[in-house]
Design an enzyme around this catalytic site. Structure first.
Site, PDB file in Angstrom:
ATOM      1  N   ARG A  70       3.148   0.837  93.239  1.00 45.67           N
ATOM      2  CA  ARG A  70       4.300   1.416  93.896  1.00 45.67           C
ATOM      3  C   ARG A  70       5.558   1.916  93.299  1.00 45.67           C
ATOM      4  O   ARG A  70       6.078   2.779  93.685  1.00 45.67           O
ATOM      5  CB  ARG A  70       4.547   0.542  94.792  1.00 45.67           C
ATOM      6  CG  ARG A  70       4.179   0.116  96.033  1.00 45.67           C
ATOM      7  CD  ARG A  70       3.850  -0.509  97.078  1.00 45.67           C
ATOM      8  NE  ARG A  70       4.052  -1.885  96.526  1.00 45.67           N
ATOM      9  CZ  ARG A  70       4.957  -3.237  97.115  1.00 45.67           C
ATOM     10  NH1 ARG A  70       4.950  -3.393  97.842  1.00 45.67           N
ATOM     11  NH2 ARG A  70       3.533  -4.306  96.238  1.00 45.67           N
ATOM     12  N   TYR A 125      -9.306 -17.181  97.959  1.00 46.89           N
ATOM     13  CA  TYR A 125      -8.938 -16.032  99.649  1.00 46.89           C
ATOM     14  C   TYR A 125     -10.181 -16.350 100.612  1.00 46.89           C
ATOM     15  O   TYR A 125      -9.638 -16.711 102.133  1.00 46.89           O
ATOM     16  CB  TYR A 125      -9.087 -14.378  99.249  1.00 46.89           C
ATOM     17  CG  TYR A 125      -8.586 -14.071  98.783  1.00 46.89           C
ATOM     18  CD1 TYR A 125      -7.070 -14.295  98.543  1.00 46.89           C
ATOM     19  CD2 TYR A 125      -8.375 -14.085  97.450  1.00 46.89           C
ATOM     20  CE1 TYR A 125      -5.566 -14.009  98.216  1.00 46.89           C
ATOM     21  CE2 TYR A 125      -7.295 -13.587  96.506  1.00 46.89           C
ATOM     22  CZ  TYR A 125      -5.995 -13.578  97.250  1.00 46.89           C
ATOM     23  OH  TYR A 125      -4.876 -12.491  96.134  1.00 46.89           O
TER      24      TYR A 125
END
Length: 340
Positions: free
Chosen positions: A25, A147
């Site tokens: 980003r 996770y």
């Protein structure tokens, strides 16, 4: 390729450099492609767009290696866990692992459903200059297991550790299954055209030494052994984040050890530098300030002068880092005159 030569400890004309999360980003070009894709997972599954963002740092920063744009969680997703990415919350699995039956239900052949990754690799390798390397990767078994058990990122890893201490055999069953999937996944990445592979153990520091060596590092070594046996010409990079306290316990059949920013590079050099090429380890936040960035880079290059080294950050690029500084950093490293 200078990056591959460096991975094998060969002499190079300058220190090669690339950055973890170098496609991201902080680049306006990335944000444009991401918007076109619609969401993060759609971007990962679109080989044309994923290849485009993989190549952006090569064109913009002139780094020596591109790293495949994908995510570590596509493997557990294709093993059968429903994955979503949520703004402000990150990735979440709708059906995390809770029982032995959940582990039994996980698929063994996730690599057969990851063709979008291999297509991204093939497209990228076609367009990438011959002197630039393409790095493939996966998450480490322990990091993926957290996770899959927690259902999302965690600060305490309580569910994962509860399983580790109360039913270690069951956790080993899960880790073996993940490891087998990852070996086949990396094999397909290599067949598709990557020149090196990296294993990211982002949550290595969640465990105490004894537990990590048994439930974390041991499985990373299994992956490295698999790659070395089948593809000795492919360098293997292992990156366990936050384990500076027991570098003296690190061993295995791999080529490059990724040093995170919290680990003193001099300590890593003294303990591991004879056996492995070191990669790292500039603190990413130094890139907010050009003077701090160049000071840190010079200290690293001077420390590793004449030693086997690949320049990188000690973790990933942050979303708001100034791209101009990243460009200057690559130029500085490429032009730095080592003292001999």
């Amino acid at each position: 390729m200078i990056f591959i030569d460096a991975c094998f400890g060969k002499s190079t004309p300058y220190t090669p450099v690339w950055f973890m999360r170098q496609a991201g980003r902080y680049l306006s070009e990335y944000k444009e492609v991401r918007q076109k894709a619609g969401d993060f997972l759609s971007l990962c599954k679109n080989p044309t767009l994923a290849s485009a963002v993989t190549l952006q740092p090569i064109d913009i920063l002139n780094v020596d290696a591109a790293i495949l744009f994908s995510d570590i969680l596509v493997v557990p997703m294709e093993m059968g866990l429903e994955l979503g990415f949520f703004k402000g919350e990150g990735p979440k699995f709708a059906n995390p692992i809770q029982t032995s039956q959940d582990i039994a239900n996980l698929k063994e052949d996730s690599h057969l459903r990851l063709n979008y990754v291999y297509d991204t690799i093939s497209l990228t390798r076609e367009k990438l200059a011959n002197d630039k390397a393409l790095i493939g990767f996966c998450g480490a078994p322990w990091t993926l297991a957290t996770y899959m058990i927690e259902g999302e990122g965690s600060k305490t890893y309580a569910k994962s550790k509860k399983l580790l201490y109360s039913n270690p055999k069951l956790l080993h069953t899960l880790l073996e299954k993940i490891t087998n999937n990852l070996c086949l996944y990396l094999k397909e990445q290599i067949k598709a055209g990557v020149n090196a592979v990296m294993v990211f153990d982002s949550w290595a520091s969640a465990l105490e030494e004894e537990a990590y060596l048994e439930f974390g590092w041991e499985y990373n070594k299994k992956i490295a052994n698999f790659i070395k046996e089948q593809f000795p010409h492919i360098p293997t990079i292992l990156f366990p984040k936050g384990i500076s306290g027991y570098l003296n316990k690190i061993d295995g059949n791999f080529d490059v050890f990724g040093v995170d920013w919290s680990t003193p590079l001099e300590e890593a050099k003294n303990i591991l530098g004879k056996n492995y090429v070191l990669q790292g380890n500039l603190e990413p936040c130094r890139l907010y300030d050009e003077k701090s960035m160049l000071k840190g880079a010079k200290e690293i290059l001077d420390l590793m002068n004449g030693e086997r080294h690949i320049f990188n950050l000690g973790h990933g690029m942050l979303p708001d880092l100034p791209r101009e500084n990243a460009i200057k950093l690559v130029e500085f490293i490429h032009n730095y005159k080592q003292k001999h």
